[in-house]
Design a protein around this motif. Structure first.
Motif, PDB file in Angstrom:
ATOM      1  N   ALA A  99       0.822  -1.222   0.000  1.00  0.00           N
ATOM      2  CA  ALA A  99       0.000   0.000   0.000  1.00  0.00           C
ATOM      3  C   ALA A  99       0.856   1.273   0.000  1.00  0.00           C
ATOM      4  CB  ALA A  99      -0.944  -0.002   1.209  1.00  0.00           C
ATOM      5  N   VAL A 100       2.000   1.252   0.661  1.00  0.00           N
ATOM      6  CA  VAL A 100       2.839   2.459   0.655  1.00  0.00           C
ATOM      7  C   VAL A 100       3.562   2.636  -0.679  1.00  0.00           C
ATOM      8  CG1 VAL A 100       3.207   2.513   3.171  1.00  0.00           C
ATOM      9  CG2 VAL A 100       4.932   1.433   1.701  1.00  0.00           C
ATOM     10  N   GLY A 101       3.595   1.573  -1.488  1.00  0.00           N
ATOM     11  CA  GLY A 101       4.173   1.739  -2.820  1.00  0.00           C
ATOM     12  C   GLY A 101       5.299   0.786  -3.185  1.00  0.00           C
ATOM     13  N   ILE A 102       5.536  -0.233  -2.364  1.00  0.00           N
ATOM     14  CA  ILE A 102       6.495  -1.250  -2.801  1.00  0.00           C
ATOM     15  C   ILE A 102       5.823  -2.032  -3.928  1.00  0.00           C
ATOM     16  CG2 ILE A 102       7.912  -3.250  -2.178  1.00  0.00           C
ATOM     17  CD1 ILE A 102       8.634  -0.641  -0.662  1.00  0.00           C
ATOM     18  N   ASP A 126      -4.246  13.726   4.677  1.00  0.00           N
ATOM     19  CA  ASP A 126      -4.233  13.689   3.202  1.00  0.00           C
ATOM     20  C   ASP A 126      -3.163  12.746   2.667  1.00  0.00           C
ATOM     21  OD1 ASP A 126      -6.308  15.441   3.021  1.00  0.00           O
ATOM     22  OD2 ASP A 126      -5.064  17.212   2.614  1.00  0.00           O
ATOM     23  N   ALA A 127      -2.010  12.745   3.332  1.00  0.00           N
ATOM     24  CA  ALA A 127      -0.907  11.894   2.853  1.00  0.00           C
ATOM     25  C   ALA A 127      -1.205  10.421   3.096  1.00  0.00           C
ATOM     26  CB  ALA A 127       0.398  12.291   3.538  1.00  0.00           C
ATOM     27  N   LEU A 128      -1.885  10.124   4.209  1.00  0.00           N
ATOM     28  CA  LEU A 128      -2.131   8.718   4.542  1.00  0.00           C
ATOM     29  C   LEU A 128      -3.380   8.149   3.863  1.00  0.00           C
ATOM     30  CD1 LEU A 128      -1.171   8.560   8.344  1.00  0.00           C
ATOM     31  CD2 LEU A 128       0.218   7.940   6.363  1.00  0.00           C
ATOM     32  N   ARG A 129      -4.283   9.025   3.439  1.00  0.00           N
ATOM     33  CA  ARG A 129      -5.548   8.541   2.876  1.00  0.00           C
ATOM     34  C   ARG A 129      -5.350   7.554   1.730  1.00  0.00           C
ATOM     35  NH1 ARG A 129      -8.150  13.083   2.036  1.00  0.00           N
ATOM     36  NH2 ARG A 129      -9.149  13.104   4.078  1.00  0.00           N
ATOM     37  N   PRO A 130      -4.549   7.906   0.709  1.00  0.00           N
ATOM     38  CA  PRO A 130      -4.384   6.944  -0.402  1.00  0.00           C
ATOM     39  C   PRO A 130      -3.731   5.634   0.042  1.00  0.00           C
ATOM     40  CG  PRO A 130      -2.955   8.878  -0.696  1.00  0.00           C
ATOM     41  CD  PRO A 130      -3.865   9.185   0.445  1.00  0.00           C
TER      42      PRO A 130
END
Ligand code: TRP
Length: 332
Positions: A72-75, A283-287
């Motif tokens: 989810a964080v982008g790995i 806002d940063a954590l929502r996605p």
């Protein structure tokens, strides 16, 4: 050594379930950024987790959640390997071999062992003691060039290097000796309640830390209650630990520098600033949260992904394990 175009990075995180804003801004965002430049191998270190007693159902859930959160964080498993440590048996196997080349004296000097054995005095097991040999196995199996580590793992990387050098002296070129990787970006996020201390999920005061999965209302509450000072002026200065921390967080999530932040809040009070930081973090954590819940609803996809990564990891790991076993003198 095999030819590699890109340098290889290895890192792992324990499945503690409650990863914090500090883990995200301090480490995980770097893991994501490093994927562009390096050949990255990332692991959920579930074998390390059982050095302290775990409840089976909870451990299983936390391994799954940690895996999903890393995605989810982008790995991106298309770019990097992302797998669960226990799925590649070579980690346990190499760990035993390395533990026979690791001295009682050097393990006794590990500060984390001393801290954890004081904290869990009723369960000072051999795994807690030999933990660095497993961590060395993780890293050395993949012949990693670099390992991003925070201050708390520096000593473990040092002992990994010592073990690798010792093995190389006995069995030339068996391992790549890994270097510490000092990230270009990466905020050191402090406690919202005691801003001289690092933000930690084990802090019993829940207002001191923000989990990546915290609900917006909780995040806002925690920032509103963040400890500051009586100066009432948003500027970065020595002694203003609370404000400095909030400015670091705000800077990390918005990309603004200190000067821009000071200008933005010129003439405004701490109340306004705390609200803005809270909102920027939400806002940063929502996605990340949205992706996390999507992934958790797609267990099949997660399973396919970790299996495929583990198979690729296994191919590399077995090559190293075979080489080490042959050099030691086993009939391999
Ligand atoms: N011990 C690390 C921690 O608790 C996790 C870890 C396991 C690790 N194996 C690793 C970190 C190899 C870096 C490299 O945070």
């Amino acid at each position: 050594m095999e030819q590699q175009a890109k340098k290889r990075i290895y890192s792992a995180i324990q499945p503690s379930g409650m990863l914090t804003l500090g883990n995200y801004l301090g480490a995980l965002r770097n893991w994501v950024a490093m994927q562009e430049e390096y050949d990255c191998i990332y692991t959920v270190a579930d074998l390390h987790a059982i050095t302290v007693r775990q409840e089976p159902a909870k451990l299983r859930k936390q391994i799954l959640e940690t895996y999903a959160l890393l995605m989810a964080v982008g790995i991106d498993p298309e770019k990097s390997l992302l797998f669960i440590q226990s799925h590649v048996a070579a980690h346990s196997q190499l760990s035993w071999l390395l533990s026979c080349y690791t001295q009682f004296g050097e393990l006794s000097r590990m500060t984390q062992f001393k801290d954890k054995s004081a904290k869990h005095a009723d369960n000072i097991n051999a795994g807690l003691f030999s933990y660095p040999a497993l961590m060395a196995a993780d890293i050395l199996l993949y012949q990693a060039d670099m390992v991003p580590v925070g201050a708390d793992q520096k000593q473990h990387l040092e002992i990994t290097r010592d073990i690798a050098n010792r093995m190389n002296n006995l069995y030339p070129n068996v391992f790549t000796v890994p270097e510490p990787y000092i990230p270009k970006i990466g905020a050191r996020v402090m406690s919202l309640q005691e801003p001289t201390q690092k933000m930690s999920k084990s802090d019993p005061n829940v207002n001191a830390w923000v989990a990546i999965l915290d609900k917006p209302d909780d995040i806002m509450r925690k920032f509103k209650r963040a400890v500051t000072d009586s100066d009432a002026c948003v500027r970065y200065a020595e002694g203003k630990d609370g404000i400095n921390n909030l400015m670091d967080i705000y800077s990390a999530v918005t990309g603004k520098n200190y000067q821009e932040i000071e200008k933005e809040f010129d003439g405004k009070g701490y109340g306004d600033f705390k609200l803005a930081v809270g909102e920027a973090v939400v806002d940063a954590l929502r996605p990340v949260q949205d992706r996390f819940y999507d992934l958790m609803n797609n267990r099949d996809m997660l399973e396919t992904t970790w299996r495929s990564s583990a198979e690729q990891a296994e191919a590399i790991a077995r090559r190293t394990l075979g080489k080490v076993m042959k050099k030691i003198g086993f009939i391999y």
